[in-house]
Design a protein around this motif. Structure first.
Motif, PDB file in Angstrom:
ATOM      1  N   UNK A 197       5.417  -1.602  -9.011  1.00  0.00           N
ATOM      2  CA  UNK A 197       4.784  -2.595  -8.142  1.00  0.00           C
ATOM      3  C   UNK A 197       5.570  -3.908  -8.161  1.00  0.00           C
ATOM      4  N   UNK A 198       5.972  -4.345  -9.344  1.00  0.00           N
ATOM      5  CA  UNK A 198       6.754  -5.586  -9.456  1.00  0.00           C
ATOM      6  C   UNK A 198       8.075  -5.441  -8.708  1.00  0.00           C
ATOM      7  N   UNK A 213      -6.708   5.929 -20.056  1.00  0.00           N
ATOM      8  CA  UNK A 213      -5.929   6.486 -18.936  1.00  0.00           C
ATOM      9  C   UNK A 213      -5.645   5.414 -17.885  1.00  0.00           C
ATOM     10  N   UNK A 214      -6.626   4.547 -17.643  1.00  0.00           N
ATOM     11  CA  UNK A 214      -6.433   3.451 -16.695  1.00  0.00           C
ATOM     12  C   UNK A 214      -5.350   2.494 -17.162  1.00  0.00           C
ATOM     13  N   UNK A 215      -5.350   2.182 -18.469  1.00  0.00           N
ATOM     14  CA  UNK A 215      -4.325   1.288 -19.015  1.00  0.00           C
ATOM     15  C   UNK A 215      -2.961   1.959 -18.973  1.00  0.00           C
ATOM     16  N   UNK A 216      -2.922   3.240 -19.259  1.00  0.00           N
ATOM     17  CA  UNK A 216      -1.671   3.991 -19.189  1.00  0.00           C
ATOM     18  C   UNK A 216      -1.136   4.003 -17.750  1.00  0.00           C
ATOM     19  N   UNK A 217      -2.028   4.200 -16.800  1.00  0.00           N
ATOM     20  CA  UNK A 217      -1.639   4.162 -15.382  1.00  0.00           C
ATOM     21  C   UNK A 217      -1.106   2.782 -15.022  1.00  0.00           C
ATOM     22  N   UNK A 218      -1.783   1.754 -15.482  1.00  0.00           N
ATOM     23  CA  UNK A 218      -1.355   0.382 -15.207  1.00  0.00           C
ATOM     24  C   UNK A 218       0.060   0.145 -15.747  1.00  0.00           C
ATOM     25  N   UNK A 219       0.299   0.581 -16.961  1.00  0.00           N
ATOM     26  CA  UNK A 219       1.632   0.398 -17.573  1.00  0.00           C
ATOM     27  C   UNK A 219       2.707   1.186 -16.824  1.00  0.00           C
ATOM     28  N   UNK A 220       2.348   2.360 -16.319  1.00  0.00           N
ATOM     29  CA  UNK A 220       3.299   3.201 -15.588  1.00  0.00           C
ATOM     30  C   UNK A 220       3.601   2.636 -14.202  1.00  0.00           C
ATOM     31  N   UNK A 221       2.577   2.105 -13.524  1.00  0.00           N
ATOM     32  CA  UNK A 221       2.722   1.667 -12.136  1.00  0.00           C
ATOM     33  C   UNK A 221       3.256   0.235 -12.030  1.00  0.00           C
ATOM     34  N   UNK A 222       2.894  -0.625 -12.968  1.00  0.00           N
ATOM     35  CA  UNK A 222       3.251  -2.050 -12.877  1.00  0.00           C
ATOM     36  C   UNK A 222       4.746  -2.300 -12.629  1.00  0.00           C
ATOM     37  N   UNK A 223       5.661  -1.630 -13.336  1.00  0.00           N
ATOM     38  CA  UNK A 223       7.079  -1.890 -13.057  1.00  0.00           C
ATOM     39  C   UNK A 223       7.478  -1.555 -11.618  1.00  0.00           C
ATOM     40  N   UNK A 272       0.844  -1.211   0.000  1.00  0.00           N
ATOM     41  CA  UNK A 272       0.000   0.000   0.000  1.00  0.00           C
ATOM     42  C   UNK A 272       0.877   1.257   0.000  1.00  0.00           C
ATOM     43  N   UNK A 273       1.883   1.270   0.848  1.00  0.00           N
ATOM     44  CA  UNK A 273       2.773   2.425   0.962  1.00  0.00           C
ATOM     45  C   UNK A 273       3.490   2.686  -0.361  1.00  0.00           C
ATOM     46  N   UNK A 274       3.912   1.625  -1.036  1.00  0.00           N
ATOM     47  CA  UNK A 274       4.638   1.780  -2.289  1.00  0.00           C
ATOM     48  C   UNK A 274       3.732   2.223  -3.447  1.00  0.00           C
ATOM     49  N   UNK A 275       2.422   2.037  -3.318  1.00  0.00           N
ATOM     50  CA  UNK A 275       1.482   2.498  -4.349  1.00  0.00           C
ATOM     51  C   UNK A 275       0.997   3.928  -4.103  1.00  0.00           C
ATOM     52  N   UNK A 276       1.169   4.423  -2.886  1.00  0.00           N
ATOM     53  CA  UNK A 276       0.678   5.758  -2.526  1.00  0.00           C
ATOM     54  C   UNK A 276       1.173   6.869  -3.448  1.00  0.00           C
ATOM     55  N   UNK A 277       2.452   6.890  -3.847  1.00  0.00           N
ATOM     56  CA  UNK A 277       2.900   7.978  -4.725  1.00  0.00           C
ATOM     57  C   UNK A 277       2.137   8.048  -6.051  1.00  0.00           C
ATOM     58  N   UNK A 330      11.472  -6.733  -4.054  1.00  0.00           N
ATOM     59  CA  UNK A 330      12.288  -6.278  -2.917  1.00  0.00           C
ATOM     60  C   UNK A 330      11.786  -6.785  -1.576  1.00  0.00           C
ATOM     61  N   UNK A 331      10.473  -6.856  -1.427  1.00  0.00           N
ATOM     62  CA  UNK A 331       9.902  -7.171  -0.120  1.00  0.00           C
ATOM     63  C   UNK A 331       9.438  -8.614   0.023  1.00  0.00           C
ATOM     64  N   UNK A 332       9.557  -9.407  -1.062  1.00  0.00           N
ATOM     65  CA  UNK A 332       9.069 -10.790  -0.974  1.00  0.00           C
ATOM     66  C   UNK A 332       9.919 -11.746  -1.805  1.00  0.00           C
ATOM     67  N   UNK A 333       9.804 -11.685  -3.108  1.00  0.00           N
ATOM     68  CA  UNK A 333      10.409 -12.685  -4.000  1.00  0.00           C
ATOM     69  C   UNK A 333      11.913 -12.822  -3.793  1.00  0.00           C
ATOM     70  N   UNK A 334      12.640 -11.720  -3.820  1.00  0.00           N
ATOM     71  CA  UNK A 334      14.101 -11.787  -3.750  1.00  0.00           C
ATOM     72  C   UNK A 334      14.639 -12.150  -2.373  1.00  0.00           C
TER      73      UNK A 334
END
Length: 169
Positions: free
Chosen positions: A131-132, A119-129, A44-49, A137-141
């Motif tokens: 989020x991944x 705009x939603x798809x553009x936001x998704x493309x901008x935010x997805x990297x 949640x914190x990492x999505x806030x910006x 950083x906080x789980x997979x690695x």
């Protein structure tokens, strides 16, 4: 109503039949709860910006992966484990931000679709990297490939059971 439900649940469990958690079981359960809360907080914190919540992001993901970038509201509520009322409020907020829009369902006058906007798809493309990167950083690695495989194997019966229970309820 909640009191009636709690009373019914309490009556269903005879105190003499309770299988209390052993120390290792209690530790595993509490560690899971702790990780779940901390990881959710961090995501949640990492999505806030980006002005998004985890629920917003989950809706964007579901819509971006759907045929024609749209889902019936009832299907989206089911996919995101939200009540129809809560989802409706969230979709209204996301509509106001230009991320989604509602469309009438031609085959069912009462049905509505949630549709991902450009705009939603553009936001998704901008935010997805971002989020991944956060997930990594906080789980997979933090886990080895074997630990990830073991975790997936361990959690699959729990997820399968909960999906089955949900389907009955």
């Amino acid at each position: 109503m909640e009191t009636e439900t709690a009373t019914a649940a309490e009556a269903a469990v005879d105190q003499n039949d309770v299988r209390w958690l052993a120390d290792e079981e209690q530790c595993a359960w509490r560690t899971y709860l702790d990780v779940n809360r901390l990881l959710t907080y961090q995501m949640e914190k990492d999505l806030q910006p980006f002005g998004l919540t985890m629920n917003d992001y989950e809706i964007l993901v579901n819509l971006s992966e759907a045929a024609e970038k749209r889902l019936r509201m009832s299907d989206l509520a089911s996919a995101t484990l939200q009540s129809k009322s809560r989802l409706s409020h969230q979709i209204t907020r996301m509509e106001n931000a230009g991320l989604v829009r509602r469309e009438n369902c031609e085959s069912d006058r009462r049905g509505l679709y949630a549709v991902l906007t450009d705009d939603g798809m553009s936001t998704m493309r901008r935010v997805a990297p971002h989020h991944v990167d956060s997930v990594r950083r906080h789980f997979i690695d933090l886990l080895t490939p074997q630990q990830l495989a073991d975790l997936r194997t361990a959690m699959k019966p729990v997820a399968d059971n909960l999906r089955q229970v949900r389907g009955r309820g």
